[in-house]
Scaffold this motif. Structure first.
Motif, PDB file in Angstrom:
ATOM      1  N   THR A  41       0.856  -1.179   0.000  1.00  0.00           N
ATOM      2  CA  THR A  41       0.000   0.000   0.000  1.00  0.00           C
ATOM      3  C   THR A  41       0.892   1.229   0.000  1.00  0.00           C
ATOM      4  N   ASP A  43       1.183   5.160   0.937  1.00  0.00           N
ATOM      5  CA  ASP A  43       0.615   6.190   1.808  1.00  0.00           C
ATOM      6  C   ASP A  43       0.431   7.470   0.999  1.00  0.00           C
ATOM      7  N   THR A  45      -1.469  10.027   2.354  1.00  0.00           N
ATOM      8  CA  THR A  45      -1.993  10.945   3.342  1.00  0.00           C
ATOM      9  C   THR A  45      -1.396  12.331   3.106  1.00  0.00           C
ATOM     10  N   SER A  49      -6.081  15.427   4.307  1.00  0.00           N
ATOM     11  CA  SER A  49      -6.828  14.172   4.428  1.00  0.00           C
ATOM     12  C   SER A  49      -8.003  14.352   5.379  1.00  0.00           C
ATOM     13  N   TRP A  53      -7.508  11.205   9.031  1.00  0.00           N
ATOM     14  CA  TRP A  53      -7.309   9.767   8.797  1.00  0.00           C
ATOM     15  C   TRP A  53      -6.295   9.550   7.690  1.00  0.00           C
ATOM     16  N   GLU A  55      -4.610   7.878   4.455  1.00  0.00           N
ATOM     17  CA  GLU A  55      -5.201   7.366   3.227  1.00  0.00           C
ATOM     18  C   GLU A  55      -4.152   6.565   2.455  1.00  0.00           C
TER      19      GLU A  55
END
Length: 138
Positions: A41, A43, A45, A49, A53, A55
């Motif tokens: 994944t 990041d 963010t 955001s 949180w 993202e």
């Protein structure tokens, strides 16, 4: 009733022939696991955001590994030791014993071959294959 009996699952090794490759089951398999699919994944963010949180978006995918335990028969399995010396991936198929013979097809490199010879039990070996590229399910 749900579930499928795993008995009869086979890991088959391709012979590399073209145009019609032949797949032969690795004999005496006692346990098979994998491929262990995973995904990175990323990041994404930012200071904007929503509600503070973190993202993420999906990144690169990994076919993981396939592990096989076998009742080791040296005359039967020594070709696999040769695969360990080969740098090129080989084609494999993991065939399940469901009515449709669901099959995972993938290329892999043998990365581990570990015989075990206890004084009070059977001769066995554990094999580890690193999947390269995208496995296909049919």
């Amino acid at each position: 009733m749900s579930g499928i009996n795993a008995f009869g699952t086979q890991l088959k090794r391709g012979d590399g022939a073209t145009p019609s490759e032949v797949f032969t089951a690795i004999a005496e398999a006692t346990g098979i696991s994998g491929p262990g699919l995973s995904r990175e994944t990323l990041d994404v963010t930012s200071h904007g955001s929503p509600d503070g949180w973190m993202e993420f978006i999906g990144g690169l995918k990994d076919g993981g590994e396939v592990s096989v335990d076998i009742n080791y028969q040296p005359a039967e399995h020594d070709a696999l030791v040769d695969d360990f010396e080969d740098n090129d991936p080989r084609n494999y198929q993991l065939v399940f014993p469901d009515p449709d013979e669901t099959t995972w097809s993938f290329k892999a490199i043998l990365t581990g071959f570990e015989p075990d010879a206890p004084y009070d039990d059977k001769l066995s070996a554990s094999l580890t294959f690193k999947v390269t590229g995208k496995p296909t399910l049919s």
